[in-house]
Scaffold this motif. Structure first.
Motif, PDB file in Angstrom:
ATOM      1  N   ASP A  24       0.834  -1.200   0.000  1.00 22.52           N
ATOM      2  CA  ASP A  24       0.000   0.000   0.000  1.00 22.52           C
ATOM      3  C   ASP A  24       0.872   1.255   0.000  1.00 22.52           C
ATOM      4  N   ALA A  25       1.886   1.275   0.862  1.00 24.19           N
ATOM      5  CA  ALA A  25       2.736   2.457   0.974  1.00 24.19           C
ATOM      6  C   ALA A  25       3.519   2.713  -0.310  1.00 24.19           C
ATOM      7  N   ALA A  26       4.066   1.653  -0.899  1.00 20.48           N
ATOM      8  CA  ALA A  26       4.840   1.825  -2.138  1.00 20.48           C
ATOM      9  C   ALA A  26       3.950   2.337  -3.255  1.00 20.48           C
ATOM     10  N   GLY A  27       2.715   1.867  -3.293  1.00 18.33           N
ATOM     11  CA  GLY A  27       1.779   2.336  -4.311  1.00 18.33           C
ATOM     12  C   GLY A  27       1.363   3.777  -4.145  1.00 18.33           C
ATOM     13  N   ARG A  28       1.595   4.346  -2.971  1.00 14.12           N
ATOM     14  CA  ARG A  28       1.308   5.772  -2.728  1.00 14.12           C
ATOM     15  C   ARG A  28       2.529   6.639  -3.014  1.00 14.12           C
ATOM     16  N   GLY A  29       3.589   6.022  -3.519  1.00 12.52           N
ATOM     17  CA  GLY A  29       4.781   6.776  -3.871  1.00 12.52           C
ATOM     18  C   GLY A  29       5.754   6.976  -2.738  1.00 12.52           C
ATOM     19  N   LEU A  30       5.562   6.281  -1.616  1.00 11.24           N
ATOM     20  CA  LEU A  30       6.475   6.409  -0.484  1.00 11.24           C
ATOM     21  C   LEU A  30       7.686   5.504  -0.671  1.00 11.24           C
ATOM     22  N   ARG A  31       8.811   5.903  -0.110  1.00 17.68           N
ATOM     23  CA  ARG A  31      10.014   5.080  -0.130  1.00 17.68           C
ATOM     24  C   ARG A  31       9.914   4.088   1.020  1.00 17.68           C
ATOM     25  N   VAL A  32       9.906   2.808   0.676  1.00 18.53           N
ATOM     26  CA  VAL A  32       9.585   1.760   1.647  1.00 18.53           C
ATOM     27  C   VAL A  32      10.694   0.721   1.695  1.00 18.53           C
ATOM     28  N   ALA A  33      11.044   0.293   2.910  1.00 16.56           N
ATOM     29  CA  ALA A  33      11.935  -0.852   3.117  1.00 16.56           C
ATOM     30  C   ALA A  33      11.252  -1.809   4.070  1.00 16.56           C
ATOM     31  N   LEU A  34      11.319  -3.108   3.745  1.00 19.55           N
ATOM     32  CA  LEU A  34      10.763  -4.140   4.627  1.00 19.55           C
ATOM     33  C   LEU A  34      11.872  -5.120   4.962  1.00 19.55           C
ATOM     34  N   ILE A  35      12.031  -5.395   6.252  1.00 14.21           N
ATOM     35  CA  ILE A  35      13.065  -6.289   6.748  1.00 14.21           C
ATOM     36  C   ILE A  35      12.390  -7.475   7.425  1.00 14.21           C
ATOM     37  N   GLU A  36      12.729  -8.683   6.966  1.00 16.16           N
ATOM     38  CA  GLU A  36      12.162  -9.916   7.532  1.00 16.16           C
ATOM     39  C   GLU A  36      13.304 -10.834   7.945  1.00 16.16           C
ATOM     40  N   ALA A  37      13.248 -11.318   9.192  1.00 18.27           N
ATOM     41  CA  ALA A  37      14.348 -12.127   9.719  1.00 18.27           C
ATOM     42  C   ALA A  37      14.420 -13.509   9.075  1.00 18.27           C
ATOM     43  N   GLY A  38      13.285 -14.041   8.631  1.00 17.85           N
ATOM     44  CA  GLY A  38      13.271 -15.351   7.991  1.00 17.85           C
ATOM     45  C   GLY A  38      12.778 -15.248   6.560  1.00 17.85           C
ATOM     46  N   ASP A  39      11.980 -16.226   6.156  1.00 22.10           N
ATOM     47  CA  ASP A  39      11.337 -16.180   4.846  1.00 22.10           C
ATOM     48  C   ASP A  39      10.019 -15.433   4.973  1.00 22.10           C
ATOM     49  N   LEU A  40       9.558 -14.881   3.863  1.00 22.87           N
ATOM     50  CA  LEU A  40       8.269 -14.207   3.863  1.00 22.87           C
ATOM     51  C   LEU A  40       7.176 -15.163   4.343  1.00 22.87           C
ATOM     52  N   GLY A  41       6.380 -14.696   5.299  1.00 22.14           N
ATOM     53  CA  GLY A  41       5.258 -15.488   5.778  1.00 22.14           C
ATOM     54  C   GLY A  41       5.641 -16.734   6.537  1.00 22.14           C
ATOM     55  N   SER A  42       6.882 -16.838   6.968  1.00 24.11           N
ATOM     56  CA  SER A  42       7.329 -18.076   7.598  1.00 24.11           C
ATOM     57  C   SER A  42       6.840 -18.231   9.030  1.00 24.11           C
ATOM     58  N   GLY A  43       6.233 -17.198   9.586  1.00 20.77           N
ATOM     59  CA  GLY A  43       5.668 -17.295  10.928  1.00 20.77           C
ATOM     60  C   GLY A  43       4.182 -17.591  10.879  1.00 20.77           C
ATOM     61  N   THR A  44       3.413 -16.759  11.536  1.00 16.02           N
ATOM     62  CA  THR A  44       1.973 -16.970  11.668  1.00 16.02           C
ATOM     63  C   THR A  44       1.257 -17.003  10.327  1.00 16.02           C
ATOM     64  N   SER A  45       1.697 -16.197   9.384  1.00 15.31           N
ATOM     65  CA  SER A  45       0.942 -16.005   8.146  1.00 15.31           C
ATOM     66  C   SER A  45       0.946 -17.205   7.217  1.00 15.31           C
ATOM     67  N   SER A  46       1.779 -18.209   7.467  1.00 18.38           N
ATOM     68  CA  SER A  46       1.726 -19.432   6.664  1.00 18.38           C
ATOM     69  C   SER A  46       1.146 -20.592   7.452  1.00 18.38           C
ATOM     70  N   ALA A  47       0.685 -20.339   8.664  1.00 22.01           N
ATOM     71  CA  ALA A  47       0.204 -21.413   9.530  1.00 22.01           C
ATOM     72  C   ALA A  47      -1.238 -21.184   9.956  1.00 22.01           C
ATOM     73  N   SER A  48      -2.004 -20.501   9.109  1.00 24.19           N
ATOM     74  CA  SER A  48      -3.397 -20.230   9.426  1.00 24.19           C
ATOM     75  C   SER A  48      -4.287 -21.368   8.937  1.00 24.19           C
ATOM     76  N   THR A  49      -5.585 -21.263   9.194  1.00 26.25           N
ATOM     77  CA  THR A  49      -6.555 -22.221   8.667  1.00 26.25           C
ATOM     78  C   THR A  49      -6.922 -21.878   7.231  1.00 26.25           C
ATOM     79  N   LYS A  50      -6.371 -20.798   6.706  1.00 23.56           N
ATOM     80  CA  LYS A  50      -6.431 -20.424   5.286  1.00 23.56           C
ATOM     81  C   LYS A  50      -7.842 -20.056   4.854  1.00 23.56           C
ATOM     82  N   LEU A  51      -8.505 -19.275   5.713  1.00 24.05           N
ATOM     83  CA  LEU A  51      -9.869 -18.855   5.427  1.00 24.05           C
ATOM     84  C   LEU A  51      -9.937 -17.363   5.169  1.00 24.05           C
TER      85      LEU A  51
END
Length: 489
Positions: A24-51
């Motif tokens: 969302d921020a990048a699409g508004r023209g903002l300069r954005v950096a995202l830092i993730e310690a592991g793989d993308l979604g490797s925590g909670t976001s890949s372990a949901s019930t997927k609903l």
């Protein structure tokens, strides 16, 4: 080098909240950096019930605003990401001694009408002795209700938000840990484990279950929120659903357990609400496994046992601690904590409402910018549409045409590629797919490695795809070896 690079927003955490904010921020023209310690979604976001759902059970706790918001977003996601999501029918059997039928009917009436529906049907009562869904269930169950929600590939959702953010100029750094943060007069200076430093006008802590640790230990800030860490565990078995329905199964303790069709050949069962003290290394416990087996065996015509389980996974959900409420009563809505005018912590939230959470964050940190993500497809979801056509209907038309255009390929393969990559599958199918790793192809591995930050076999087999369920041990090892060799180039 990243040294002396300045950003408008630095995000810590590459789950669905972090990548959604970055896009969302990048699409508004903002300069954005995202830092993730592991793989993308490797925590909670890949372990949901997927609903993708409104949360039918939240109506019991009078959380009507959250349900209405989530139901509206269900439509948005089904339309914008038709390749990784689809409408899903749920059968809710009526069991004696649990919630009465009148209460279920009233709840489903509200669920049908709290938000507009274009892509999912309304609810109905069914006779389990006449309906195909009943063949899965014990014959003592005679009545049920069928309602509709949505299913989504949670890991793909995270990755595609990151892909789109990067395409719009965001810096995405995975397997990179922020080790120190210093609040300066007008901004933040953050040191990475590589020794590099970033400067940012706004720092957003979207570290999920690690949010409290990041706030306290990395940023050195007092955290006014206490998190309730709750483990949600799931088991996967060979498919026992006799129809395409999922099942929502009421339990004597007031909870519900889902049993969903999964990866064509399997059934996914979850989830639990087990309090934990730490967010690291979640793993299903023997008690959780027994709970899930008991939960479904209360309803099944043919009971299952631990020997039937082929895969297990668990994730930690960070809930905002609410005094006097247990885990099932605690709200799944988000909370934004502004530590000062440059520092924000994001906690809680649901996959379904991640896009609205991102808009709420940007309203605080960039109030003069304009929302834009509603109605804009995620990468691969940009299939041709006729005027007035929904994303789901357009995807179905496009997929039929894609299969017809590639008669030399197995339709099952074409469909799988389309479900993972969406319209980007056209590029894959226009050239040789390369070496076959038991149903997963070298051309795909290149896409995952070169365009989606995958670095290991696990990244590919369990997050970019779910092919870990379908490949044998030898082919999984071959995928891992290919990814290892690629990362050393």
């Amino acid at each position: 080098m990243l040294d002396d690079q300045r950003y408008d927003i630095l995000i810590i955490g590459g789950g669905v909240n972090g990548t959604g904010i970055a896009r969302d921020a990048a699409g508004r023209g903002l300069r954005v950096a995202l830092i993730e310690a592991g793989d993308l979604g490797s925590g909670t976001s890949s372990a949901s019930t997927k609903l993708v759902h409104g949360g039918l059970r939240y109506l019991e706790f009078y959380d009507f605003a959250l349900v209405a918001k989530a139901l509206a977003e269900r439509e948005v996601i089904l339309d914008a990401a038709p390749h990784i999501s689809w409408p899903q029918a749920f059968v809710l059997p009526h069991a004696t001694g649990l919630r009465p039928a009148w209460m279920i009917r009233a709840g489903l009436f509200l669920y049908d009408h709290l938000a507009k529906r274009r892509q999912v049907p309304g609810s109905s009562a069914i006779d389990l002795h006449r309906d195909a869904a009943g063949r899965t269930l014990d014959r003592s169950l005679t009545r049920a209700f069928r309602y509709w929600d949505g299913w989504i590939d949670d890991s793909r959702l995270v990755v595609l938000n990151a892909v789109d953010a990067a395409a719009r100029g965001a810096l995405i750094r995975t397997r990179t840990r922020a080790v120190a943060g210093t609040r300066l007069a007008d901004d933040w200076a953050v040191e990475l484990d590589s020794g590099e430093k970033l400067r940012a006008n706004h720092l957003i802590n979207a570290a999920g279950p690690w949010a409290e640790v990041v706030t306290r230990d990395l940023l050195g800030l007092a955290n006014p929120l206490q998190l309730r860490l709750v483990q949600g565990a799931h088991i996967v078995i060979r498919r026992i659903n006799r129809s395409d329905d999922a099942f929502m199964l009421q339990q004597p303790d007031g909870r519900i357990v889902f049993m969903l069709p999964y990866e064509q050949d399997y059934s996914l069962i979850g989830t639990t609400d087990t309090p934990v003290d730490r967010p690291d290394a979640p793993a299903i416990t023997a008690a959780e496994e027994a709970y899930l087996l008991d939960a479904v065996n209360r309803y099944l015509a043919k009971p299952i046992a631990a020997a039937d389980i082929v895969h297990r996974f668990a994730g930690i959900r960070p809930l905002v601690l609410e005094e006097g409420k247990d885990a099932k009563e605690t709200t799944r809505d988000w909370r934004l904590v502004a530590h000062d005018d440059a520092t924000l912590t994001v906690v809680g939230g649901k996959i379904t409402t991640y896009r609205k959470l991102a808009e709420a964050v940007l309203k605080l940190v960039a109030p003069k910018s304009k929302p834009w993500t509603r109605g804009v497809p995620l990468p691969g979801g940009d299939v041709p549409k006729r005027r007035g056509q929904t994303g789901q209907a357009a995807f179905a038309d496009w997929l039929r045409e894609l299969v017809a255009r590639h008669p030399d390929h197995d339709p099952t393969l074409v469909t799988r590629l389309a479900r993972i990559h969406g319209r980007r599958a056209e590029t894959l199918l226009s050239a040789p797919l390369g070496e076959n790793f038991g149903g997963l192809f070298e051309a795909e591995l290149r896409v995952f490695a070169e365009q989606e930050w995958a670095r290991t076999g696990e990244d590919v087999l369990w997050r970019r795809t779910k092919m870990g369920l379908h490949l044998d041990a030898g082919d999984r090892d071959r995928v891992d070896a290919w990814m290892s060799a690629f990362t050393k180039r």
